[in-house]
Every structure is written in structure tokens, then in C-alpha cells.
Design an enzyme around this catalytic site. Structure first.
Site, mmCIF file in Angstrom:
data_model
loop_
_atom_site.group_PDB
_atom_site.id
_atom_site.type_symbol
_atom_site.label_atom_id
_atom_site.label_comp_id
_atom_site.label_asym_id
_atom_site.label_seq_id
_atom_site.Cartn_x
_atom_site.Cartn_y
_atom_site.Cartn_z
ATOM 1 C CD GLU A 70 5.050 -4.394 -9.063
ATOM 2 O OE1 GLU A 70 6.287 -4.528 -9.034
ATOM 3 O OE2 GLU A 70 4.253 -5.286 -8.736
ATOM 4 C CB ALA A 80 -0.938 -0.029 1.203
ATOM 5 C CG LEU A 81 4.147 3.730 -2.710
ATOM 6 C CD1 LEU A 81 4.805 4.406 -1.515
ATOM 7 C CD2 LEU A 81 5.244 3.228 -3.660
HETATM 8 N N1 COS Z 1 16.950 1.301 -3.490
HETATM 9 C C1 COS Z 1 17.355 1.785 -2.283
HETATM 10 N N2 COS Z 1 17.307 3.102 -1.940
HETATM 11 C C2 COS Z 1 16.816 3.959 -2.861
HETATM 12 C C3 COS Z 1 16.380 3.524 -4.139
HETATM 13 C C4 COS Z 1 16.474 2.132 -4.434
HETATM 14 N N3 COS Z 1 16.073 1.655 -5.625
HETATM 15 N N4 COS Z 1 15.943 4.602 -4.835
HETATM 16 C C5 COS Z 1 16.119 5.681 -4.043
HETATM 17 N N5 COS Z 1 16.648 5.272 -2.859
HETATM 18 C C6 COS Z 1 17.030 6.130 -1.726
HETATM 19 C C7 COS Z 1 17.963 7.237 -2.192
HETATM 20 O O1 COS Z 1 19.301 6.789 -2.163
HETATM 21 C C8 COS Z 1 17.717 8.336 -1.173
HETATM 22 O O2 COS Z 1 18.425 8.026 0.014
HETATM 23 P P1 COS Z 1 19.128 9.199 0.893
HETATM 24 O O3 COS Z 1 17.998 10.043 1.368
HETATM 25 O O4 COS Z 1 19.804 8.446 1.974
HETATM 26 O O5 COS Z 1 20.036 9.917 -0.044
HETATM 27 C C9 COS Z 1 16.217 8.192 -0.869
HETATM 28 O O6 COS Z 1 15.869 6.840 -1.221
HETATM 29 C C10 COS Z 1 15.374 9.160 -1.675
HETATM 30 O O7 COS Z 1 15.648 8.929 -3.050
HETATM 31 P P2 COS Z 1 15.316 9.961 -4.183
HETATM 32 O O8 COS Z 1 15.788 11.309 -3.783
HETATM 33 O O9 COS Z 1 15.806 9.376 -5.470
HETATM 34 O O10 COS Z 1 13.708 9.998 -4.137
HETATM 35 P P3 COS Z 1 12.723 10.601 -5.195
HETATM 36 O O11 COS Z 1 11.507 11.076 -4.495
HETATM 37 O O12 COS Z 1 13.423 11.607 -6.060
HETATM 38 O O13 COS Z 1 12.341 9.300 -6.082
HETATM 39 C C11 COS Z 1 11.430 8.121 -7.948
HETATM 40 C C12 COS Z 1 11.858 9.459 -7.342
HETATM 41 C C13 COS Z 1 10.797 8.459 -9.275
HETATM 42 C C14 COS Z 1 12.641 7.212 -8.144
HETATM 43 C C15 COS Z 1 10.448 7.400 -7.001
HETATM 44 O O14 COS Z 1 9.509 8.302 -6.471
HETATM 45 C C16 COS Z 1 9.704 6.278 -7.683
HETATM 46 O O15 COS Z 1 10.235 5.188 -7.935
HETATM 47 N N6 COS Z 1 8.410 6.493 -8.006
HETATM 48 C C17 COS Z 1 7.563 5.519 -8.606
HETATM 49 C C18 COS Z 1 6.827 4.758 -7.578
HETATM 50 C C19 COS Z 1 5.989 3.690 -8.196
HETATM 51 O O16 COS Z 1 6.490 2.775 -8.831
HETATM 52 N N7 COS Z 1 4.664 3.799 -8.008
HETATM 53 C C20 COS Z 1 3.766 2.843 -8.543
HETATM 54 C C21 COS Z 1 2.884 2.316 -7.494
HETATM 55 S S1 COS Z 1 3.655 1.231 -6.400
HETATM 56 S S2 COS Z 1 2.978 -0.545 -6.974
#
Ligand code: COS
Length: 388
Positions: free
Chosen positions: A364, A123-124
């Protein structure tokens, strides 16, 4: 420990037989009734499909990522609703706890997730937060020995069946973004947790999604996954890295199935006095589809092997998910085209698989989110190389 090759091949063969003999023949029934038959679920449980990725010590099969991908390639030849039912437990429904859970959380939940007795849900997403996942609005306020959750989660796969939710909620309202988010293991049935009506969807009938609503819902303090606040976004991202490989495998398996249907139809259907498979314009579609599918297979297997070797596969998983989901969209569309008028008619499978496949480009992480993840890493590597 990877399986020995004979055991692995036997498992894949058993799953392939199950798909051909038990799942594909029930597709129309599942689509028409929008329900998963309990005898099919029972068979999935007996085969261990709910626990493919869960470590053996917790009753799962403990497959490596590569082995899991090989199984998903087979199971996904059946309509995606079947995969959705058990693979949510294998992927996003259990992996928060499997990857980051405390020993107590793992011992408490993984054995029942592995058997399918407990269905897990992730649940995200929220009404205002889907792609911008670090911006979750659901709150979890600490009050003594409990957290009090408030907020709404949207389009939560398997929520109507779930016994356990991995819930991302903001524990620190002062901290914007990822660092204020924690992940919780929340059991269904706790007071203050309610479900919305299952949504009516474009496809994948038999798989169900609905809202999950928290209204002053109290959960024990030890429900924080991993026991540490502020780690929930990272847990979610790690879960999604793996989940995206599973979706990429699912798209590839479905591509295999659809291409098989496409060519089988074309060798039987006759126009201008010959099978339409003889026409080169159609043969071009078969060949493009085959090359597309093999490229997706190579991508996903390579990413899976790299994950098993301990590499960070965020970018590789995003590439595989993006390519494979776009690929299966193209293949499903060509299949409708090859079927001609029949491709638009419900009695044939082509239109259902076309609608079913459409979701893969969205959940996803949309294709645009995968592009963002890939491009950000490339830019960051270039900057690092240049010392900028
Ligand atoms: N694995 C581990 N840690 C991660 C990671 C990963 N794949 N991706 C990011 N992080 C960590 C970063 O290193 C950062 O850590 P620090 O705060 O210690 O530096 C923290 O998490 C925040 O990362 P970031 O600044 O990249 O966050 P953002 O908000 O900019 O992320 C994306 C943007 C687009 C990558 C993210 O919001 C995302 O994946 N969104 C899509 C979500 C999704 O798939 N939704 C569909 C519904 S879920 S079924």
C-alpha cells in the site's frame, strides 16, 4: 452516523475477546499450514468483520473511519494474516466501489462483500509498475458492449480467494499517465482471467498473493467503476488514502501485541540471578517502544477523525502509514533482541512477528512513496504561499 459510545465499546470488547480467545491461539496452526481455517473465517463473517466500512444500507456495519481504526487496533494484535483475510474487503477490496461506484455497482457487490461471501481484491500493481501507479500497462480496449482486458497484475493480495477484482487498466493508450487509466469491477471466473501460483512469502503465511492475468478477457461496458473512463487512478488514490490509515492502525495494534510479548518474556526470563526486565538497558527498549506505539496511535486516530470531518487526509494518511510501519519494524526487532537466542527460534512467536511486520513497510505504498507524497504536498503548499 457514528455509533453511540456504549455500542462502540461493546463492539471493541467483543472483537478484543475474539482476538485473545480465538485468533492468537490459532497463529501457529495458520503459519504452519499456510491456510486460514474455515471455522475462523465463518466466525469473522458472523461478527461482521468483512463489512466494517460498508454502509449499513448495504448490510455492513457502516463504521466511521475512527471507529474502523479502533476495531483494527484490536484485530491487528493477532498475526497479520488474520487481518489480511477480512480487512482487504473492508479496505482496498471494496472501497473503489463504495467510494466511486455507481448505485447499481454498489447494490450489486457491496452486500456480498459486507458478509464476506464475496472476497474483493485490488489489482493495481504490475510486473513493471508498483510505485509508479499512474503508468499501468494493462489495457482495456472498448469493443462495442464490452472492454477487452490484456495484461498482468502482480502480488495481488487475496487474489486466490477473490470473487471480485478492482482492476486499474489503461482505456486510452494515447494518454500517458493518470488520465488514461480507468477502474473496472471484474468478477472472478470470467473467460480470459487466470491466476498465477500463490507466491512463497517471507511471512504472513495464511495470507495469499498471486498474479492475475488478463488474456483477451471481456468484461461488460458497465464494469467501469463509476461509469466514467479516465477516473481510475483517482479512485485508486482515494482507496489508498483510506487503506493507509487501516495499515497504520494495523501496525499500531501489532506494536501493542509485540510490546506485551516483549515485557512478558522479560519478567519471566532470568539472568544474573534476576528477571531480565530489571535491567535498564532492556527497560530502555520497553520505554522507546511504548512511546513509539503511542505516537503512532495518536497520528492514526487524528488522521481518521480528520477524514471523518471531511478533510483531505492524503498527507496525514501517508505520515501515519510511514511512521507506524517503521515503528512496528523497530518494535518487532527489539522483541527479537529481548528474546535473545529464543528470538531466532521458530517455537517462539518473536521471529514470526518480525517477518510478518516487515511487509507493512512495503505494501500500500513503500515508506519512500509515503515520503514522496508528504514532501510533494509540503513543497506545493510552500509554492502556493509564496505565489510561485
Ligand atoms: N486523491 C484523489 N486524487 C488524487 C490523489 C488522491 N490521494 N492523488 C493524486 N490524485 C489526482 C491528482 O490530483 C491528479 O489529478 P488531475 O490530473 O486532475 O490534476 C491525478 O490524480 C494525478 O496525480 P499525480 O500527478 O500526483 O500522479 P503521480 O503519478 O505523480 O502520482 C504517486 C505519484 C507517488 C502519488 C502515486 O503514483 C502513488 O501513490 N504511488 C504508489 C502506489 C502504491 O501505493 N502502490 C502500492 C501497491 S497498491 S496496494
Amino acid at each position: 452516523m457514528p455509533l453511540d459510545p456504549d455500542t462502540r465499546d461493546q463492539l471493541i470488547e467483543t472483537v478484543a475477546r475474539f482476538v485473545d480467545e480465538r485468533l492468537i491461539p490459532r497463529e501457529s496452526e495458520v503459519a504452519d499450514s499456510d491456510a486460514m481455517p474455515s471455522d475462523v473465517v465463518q466466525e469473522m463473517r458472523e461478527m461482521g468483520l468483512f463489512g466494517l466500512s460498508i454502509p449499513e444500507e448495504y448490510g455492513g456495519l457502516g463504521l466511521s473511519t475512527e471507529e474502523e481504526v479502533l476495531v483494527m487496533l484490536e484485530t491487528s494484535r493477532a498475526a497479520p494474516a488474520f487481518r489480511s483475510y477480512f480487512a482487504t474487503n473492508v479496505g482496498i477490496g471494496s472501497q473503489g466501489i463504495a467510494i466511486d461506484g455507481t448505485p447499481e455497482q454498489r447494490a450489486k457487490y457491496l452486500p456480498r462483500l459486507a458478509t464476506g461471501e464475496l472476497i474483493g481484491s485490488f489489482a493495481l500493481t504490475e510486473p513493471d509498475v508498483g510505485s509508479d501507479a499512474s503508468n499501468v500497462k494493462t489495457t482495456a480496449r472498448r469493443e462495442g458492449d464490452v472492454y477487452v482486458l490484456n495484461g498482468t497484475k502482480r502480488y495481488i493480495t487475496n487474489a486466490p480467494h477473490a470473487g471480485l477484482f478492482t482492476v486499474m487498466a489503461r482505456t486510452d493508450p494515447e494518454t500517458r499517465g493518470a488520465r488514461g487509466v480507468s477502474a473496472f469491477a471484474v468478477e472472478a471466473g470470467v473467460p480470459g482471467l487466470s491466476l498465477g501460483k500463490p507466491e512463497r512469502k517471507m511471512g504472513q503465511q495464511g495470507a495469499h498473493v498471486c498474479d492475475v492475468v488478463f488474456d483477451n478477457c471481456q468484461v461488460p461496458a458497465d464494469a467501469v467503476i463509476g461509469g466514467i473512463e479516465g477516473q481510475g487512478f483517482k479512485t485508486a488514490m482515494k482507496v489508498l488514502d483510506k487503506g493507509r490509515l487501516s495499515i497504520a492502525a494495523a501496525c499500531t495494534g501489532l506494536g501493542d501485541r509485540i510490546l506485551g510479548d516483549m515485557v512478558a518474556y522479560a519478567v519471566e526470563r532470568r539472568q544474573f540471578g534476576q528477571a531480565i526486565a530489571e535491567f535498564q538497558l532492556l527497560q530502555g527498549m520497553f520505554a522507546d517502544s511504548k512511546a513509539d506505539i503511542e505516537a503512532a496511535r495518536a497520528l492514526v486516530l487524528d488522521a481518521a477523525r480528520r477524514r471523518d470531518a471531511g478533510e483531505n487526509v492524503s498527507m496525514a494518511a501517508a505520515c501515519a502509514k510511514m511512521f507506524a510501519s517503521e515503528m512496528v519494524g523497530r518494535v518487532a526487532d527489539r522483541n527479537v533482541q529481548v528474546h535473545g537466542g529464543a528470538g531466532y527460534i521458530k517455537d517462539y512467536q518473536a521471529e514470526q512477528l518480525f517477518r510478518d511486520a516487515r511487509l507493512y513497510r512495503i505494501y500500500e505504498g513503500t515508506t519512500q512513496i509515503q515520503q514522496t507524497i508528504i514532501a510533494r504536498q509540503l513543497v506545493s503548499e510552500a509554492r502556493e504561499k509564496l505565489g510561485l
